[in-house]
Design an enzyme around this catalytic site. Structure first.
Site, PDB file in Angstrom:
ATOM      1  NE  ARG A   7      -1.494   1.564   3.705  1.00 25.60           N
ATOM      2  CZ  ARG A   7      -0.841   2.700   3.924  1.00 25.60           C
ATOM      3  NH1 ARG A   7      -1.060   3.752   3.165  1.00 25.60           N
ATOM      4  NH2 ARG A   7       0.036   2.792   4.903  1.00 25.60           N
ATOM      5  CB  VAL A   8       1.838   3.922  -2.038  1.00 26.25           C
ATOM      6  CG1 VAL A   8       3.100   3.090  -2.148  1.00 26.25           C
ATOM      7  CG2 VAL A   8       0.988   3.778  -3.269  1.00 26.25           C
ATOM      8  CB  SER A   9      -0.283   7.532   1.543  1.00 30.10           C
ATOM      9  OG  SER A   9       0.119   6.772   2.657  1.00 30.10           O
ATOM     10  CB  SER A  10      -0.781   9.984  -2.605  1.00 36.89           C
ATOM     11  OG  SER A  10       0.601   9.978  -2.851  1.00 36.89           O
ATOM     12  CD  GLN A  13       3.196   8.049  -1.323  1.00 35.48           C
ATOM     13  OE1 GLN A  13       2.237   7.372  -0.972  1.00 35.48           O
ATOM     14  NE2 GLN A  13       4.029   8.610  -0.464  1.00 35.48           N
TER      15      GLN A  13
END
Length: 188
Positions: A7-10, A13
């Protein structure tokens, strides 16, 4: 089966680094998403939780990829444990198949939450200091000036359309009508 959750936040990314690290562990199936970890309502997380079966191992690059607070993290691990699914975190070298791994998982989860709360606190303190120094946040307030009053009066007398007044004033439609209400309230 070895399952990877990345998982990445945005959206801007990339999760390549996480995927590469998990591939080196022999991960066979990946669930990846671009969404903040503070929310538990993540489509790929739910999909992974429904997919895993007894004997599977879920690999994560670090605890923070799975959850951003201790309670959510422990709930995810508890749900996986109930399905007899183990969790392996590469960064922290934790494997929940061992008692030490389970203990360390809880400790690291608490540390990540402390770090996140500390960052929030520093941000709030920084904003308060900036405000005290007069720094303005957000868009500047649009004042009702003489030009607005002139364009408003022409519009009210039907000498021009609202669209024309909006273009002359350089406002959005919603801002124009909000300012109209504000102005009419001030003169009544």
């Amino acid at each position: 089966m070895k399952i990877g959750y990345c998982r990445v936040s945005s959206q801007d990314q990339r999760e390549d680094r996480q995927i590469e690290a998990l591939k080196q562990q022999g991960v066979e199936k990946f669930f990846t998403e671009k969404i903040s970890g503070q929310y538990m309502d993540r489509p790929k997380l739910k999909e992974m939780m429904n997919f895993v079966r007894e004997g599977d191992k879920v690999y994560i690059e670090s605890i923070s990829r799975l959850a951003r607070n201790t309670l959510d993290f422990l709930n995810i691990v508890k749900e996986l444990s109930a399905k007899q699914v183990e969790v392996v975190s590469l960064k922290e070298s934790i494997d929940t198949s061992t008692p030490q791994g389970k203990f360390m998982l809880t400790v690291f989860g608490a540390l990540y939450e402390l770090e996140r709360d500390s960052i929030k606190q520093r941000q709030l303190e920084g904003i308060q200091v900036a405000k005290a120094k007069g720094t303005q946040f957000g868009r500047p307030k649009i004042e009702i000036n003489e030009q607005f009053v002139q364009e408003y009066k022409m519009w009210k007398k039907e000498l021009q359309t609202a669209t024309s007044a909006i273009k002359k004033l350089g406002l959005s439609r919603s801002t124009f009508y909000r300012k109209v209400k504000e102005y009419e309230k001030s003169i009544s």
